[in-house]
Scaffold this active site. Structure first.
Site, PDB file in Angstrom:
ATOM      1  N   LYS A   1      -9.042  11.847 -13.176  1.00  0.00           N
ATOM      2  CA  LYS A   1      -9.197  10.382 -13.084  1.00  0.00           C
ATOM      3  C   LYS A   1     -10.236   9.966 -14.106  1.00  0.00           C
ATOM      4  CE  LYS A   1      -7.685   6.931 -10.536  1.00  0.00           C
ATOM      5  NZ  LYS A   1      -6.416   6.819  -9.798  1.00  0.00           N
TER       6      LYS A   1
ATOM      7  N   ASP B   1      -4.521   2.271 -13.674  1.00  0.00           N
ATOM      8  CA  ASP B   1      -5.018   2.143 -12.304  1.00  0.00           C
ATOM      9  C   ASP B   1      -5.528   0.690 -12.238  1.00  0.00           C
ATOM     10  OD1 ASP B   1      -5.728   3.950  -9.808  1.00  0.00           O
ATOM     11  OD2 ASP B   1      -7.504   2.739 -10.118  1.00  0.00           O
TER      12      ASP B   1
ATOM     13  N   GLY C   1      -4.257  -7.121  -1.634  1.00  0.00           N
ATOM     14  CA  GLY C   1      -4.232  -7.010  -3.088  1.00  0.00           C
ATOM     15  C   GLY C   1      -3.153  -7.910  -3.657  1.00  0.00           C
ATOM     16  N   PHE C   2      -3.125  -8.003  -4.966  1.00  0.00           N
ATOM     17  CA  PHE C   2      -2.082  -8.819  -5.610  1.00  0.00           C
ATOM     18  C   PHE C   2      -1.697  -8.230  -6.971  1.00  0.00           C
ATOM     19  CE2 PHE C   2      -4.361 -11.086  -9.031  1.00  0.00           C
ATOM     20  CZ  PHE C   2      -5.660 -10.711  -8.733  1.00  0.00           C
ATOM     21  N   GLY C   3      -2.127  -7.008  -7.254  1.00  0.00           N
ATOM     22  CA  GLY C   3      -1.881  -6.388  -8.565  1.00  0.00           C
ATOM     23  C   GLY C   3      -0.560  -5.649  -8.603  1.00  0.00           C
ATOM     24  N   ASN C   4      -0.478  -4.712  -9.490  1.00  0.00           N
ATOM     25  CA  ASN C   4       0.760  -3.983  -9.736  1.00  0.00           C
ATOM     26  C   ASN C   4       1.316  -3.309  -8.488  1.00  0.00           C
ATOM     27  OD1 ASN C   4       1.423  -0.834 -10.366  1.00  0.00           O
ATOM     28  ND2 ASN C   4       2.639  -2.226 -11.601  1.00  0.00           N
ATOM     29  N   VAL C   5       0.445  -2.685  -7.708  1.00  0.00           N
ATOM     30  CA  VAL C   5       0.905  -1.928  -6.540  1.00  0.00           C
ATOM     31  C   VAL C   5       1.419  -2.880  -5.462  1.00  0.00           C
ATOM     32  CG1 VAL C   5       0.184  -0.340  -4.722  1.00  0.00           C
ATOM     33  CG2 VAL C   5      -0.620   0.009  -7.075  1.00  0.00           C
ATOM     34  N   ALA C   6       0.633  -3.935  -5.176  1.00  0.00           N
ATOM     35  CA  ALA C   6       1.038  -4.927  -4.173  1.00  0.00           C
ATOM     36  C   ALA C   6       2.372  -5.566  -4.588  1.00  0.00           C
ATOM     37  CB  ALA C   6      -0.043  -5.992  -4.023  1.00  0.00           C
ATOM     38  N   TRP C   7       2.491  -5.854  -5.856  1.00  0.00           N
ATOM     39  CA  TRP C   7       3.727  -6.467  -6.387  1.00  0.00           C
ATOM     40  C   TRP C   7       4.956  -5.597  -6.104  1.00  0.00           C
ATOM     41  CZ3 TRP C   7       6.228  -4.228 -10.774  1.00  0.00           C
ATOM     42  CH2 TRP C   7       7.343  -4.934 -11.229  1.00  0.00           C
TER      43      TRP C   7
HETATM   44  O1  2IT Z   1      -3.883   6.613  -8.216  1.00  0.00           O
HETATM   45  C1  2IT Z   1      -2.890   6.964  -8.864  1.00  0.00           C
HETATM   46  O2  2IT Z   1      -2.103   7.818  -8.446  1.00  0.00           O
HETATM   47  C2  2IT Z   1      -2.653   6.318 -10.162  1.00  0.00           C
HETATM   48  N1  2IT Z   1      -3.438   5.459 -10.541  1.00  0.00           N
HETATM   49  C3  2IT Z   1      -1.485   6.714 -11.013  1.00  0.00           C
HETATM   50  C4  2IT Z   1      -1.791   7.954 -11.788  1.00  0.00           C
HETATM   51  C5  2IT Z   1      -0.756   8.326 -12.813  1.00  0.00           C
HETATM   52  O3  2IT Z   1      -1.025   9.276 -13.556  1.00  0.00           O
HETATM   53  O4  2IT Z   1       0.286   7.671 -12.900  1.00  0.00           O
END
Ligand code: 2IT
Length: 445
Positions: free
Chosen positions: A125, A165, A236-242
């Site tokens: 990370k 991320d 949330g409202f970002g990529n994951v929430a979307w």
């Molecule tokens: O927390 C995660 O799993 C990510 N931010 C995606 C990591 C990735 O390499 O796609």
């Protein structure tokens, strides 16, 4: 033999001021310590000491110029946590909360998450304490270029493959990749989450949100139920929430909340139309980090400073950031009739809240299982890049579904209790840990 209290005391002594890292380790070690103590091979290999220590933590200075011509200095890091199963793999986070300790917790979690996918990827990370909030596009571009000028020395398509991320989406990956190529003169899969015109995989933007809904589908199917007609809270409202909102609507559920640092939206009509989903992307792209404009645009309720967990729902999906769902939030959710909590942000649920959910036999999926769809499709992107090919959206989506099914099955196998309740946290920790630990033992020291 390991003893939990003394092991954790040592870890705390060696990692001062890193509470999130300690929290993440405590959860995993708490679940696996008996298994380790019963296995002489793990004891001989001093597996807990080694698996809780990152391979290396790289820290660097990032200097960049803002629109006013002023010089800014930020910190950047890459935590290369564990490469027993494959190249280090994990996202980059640009957020004011980023510290070395928070990236160590994320790299540690990533290692077991990536193991759960069954794909050949280790855990890493990275990121910076740079906050994109209120920054212009040109400032973000200059920051990304300066960041990659440092980072490029330490990464490569077979050594360490970063992705996005929080605060790092397709735009940022584009600027980072552009700078990598400027310096290294190579087109390789060194980053994932790239644009579909230049090596990116279809379905990668949707993958984390879709994956968490596929995981929820599996949980419900096991109980003879489905998402059809369910009320859902998303934070949330970002990529994951979307991605979660889009897939939930497709599967017949009604998402009634999203949230941001400014407060919470409650939309009783459901965040179900393509127009509403597209507006979430616009909110993210604005760099303002607020959700209030959604309420004005779609005549929904906005609660300043509020969170989504006080609304009665069937399922809750924390999709924002670590420790966003507290013990009180967990109590409110359960009191409101919620029986499924699917942690989609990394360690989104506080330790005491997770314990409360498990003690009350609420089906609680940990992030390292439920949100693994993102990194899984990143690995599929690496495969496509290595072959110099693109796969169709259906091909990628089909593989994503299979990965999520497989993770769910592993959690059930290792987390099933005598009364039929599944402790998904324990199941995920044991399944992920054993893969990494076995690979480490086989590779020696
Ligand atoms: O927390 C995660 O799993 C990510 N931010 C995606 C990591 C990735 O390499 O796609």
């Amino acid at each position: 033999m390991y003893e939990l209290a003394s092991f954790m005391a040592g870890l705390e002594r060696r990692n001062p001021s890193q509470p999130e890292f300690i929290q993440a380790v405590r959860e995993v070690v708490g679940n696996v310590i008996d298994l380790v103590n019963e296995n002489p091979q793990y004891l001989d290999a001093r597996i807990l000491d080694r698996i809780c220590e990152p391979d290396r933590v790289i820290s660097f200075k990032v200097e960049w110029e803002d629109d006013g011509g002023h010089l800014n200095v930020n910190r950047g890091w890459r935590v290369q946590f564990n490469n027993a199963l494959g190249p280090y793999k994990g996202g980059l986070r640009f957020h004011s909360s980023v510290t070395e300790g928070s990236l160590k917790f994320l790299g540690f979690e990533q290692t077991f998450k990536n193991a759960l996918t069954g794909l050949p990827i280790g855990g890493g990370k990275g990121g910076s304490d740079f906050s994109p909030r209120g920054r212009s596009d040109a400032e973000i571009r200059r920051f990304c270029r300066a960041f990659m000028t440092e980072l490029q020395r330490y990464i490569g398509p077979d050594t360490d493959v970063p992705a996005g991320d929080i605060g790092v989406g397709a735009r940022e990956i584009g600027y980072l990749y552009g700078q990598y190529k400027k310096i290294r003169v190579e087109n390789t899969g060194v980053l994932t989450g790239k644009g579909p015109l230049w090596g990116g995989s279809l379905v990668r933007p949707e993958a984390t949100g879709y994956g968490t809904m596929y995981f929820a589908q599996e949980m419900l199917a096991r109980e003879g139920d489905s998402l059809e007609g369910k009320r859902v809270a998303v934070s949330g409202f970002g990529n994951v929430a979307w991605g979660a909102v889009v897939k939930a609507a497709e599967l017949g559920a009604k998402v009634v909340t999203i949230s941001g640092p400014d407060g919470c939206i409650i939309d009783e009509d459901g965040i179900s139309t393509p127009e509403k989903a597209a507006y979430m992307l616009q909110l993210r792209a604005s760099n303002n980090d607020v959700v209030k404009p959604y309420a004005q645009r779609f005549k929904a309720r906005f609660i300043p400073g509020g969170k989504p967990w006080q609304v009665p729902v069937d399922l809750a999906f924390p999709c924002a950031i670590q420790n966003e769902l507290t013990l009180q939030d967990a109590k409110d959710l359960v009191a409101g009739g919620c029986r499924h909590v699917i942690e989609t942000s990394n360690m989104g649920v506080c330790a005491d809240a997770a314990e409360y959910l498990i003690a009350n036999k609420i089906s609680f999926a940990p992030g390292k299982a439920a949100n693994a769809g993102g990194v899984a499709v990143s690995c599929l992107e690496m495969s496509q890049d290595a072959q110099h090919l693109y796969w169709s959206a259906d091909e990628v989506d089909g593989r994503l579904r299979n990965v999520m099914k497989g993770i769910h099955a592993s959690c059930v196998e290792h987390g099933r209790c005598d009364d039929g309740y599944v402790d998904y946290v324990k199941g995920a920790n044991i399944a992920g840990f054993c893969k990494v630990a076995d690979a480490m033992c086989q590779q020696g020291w």
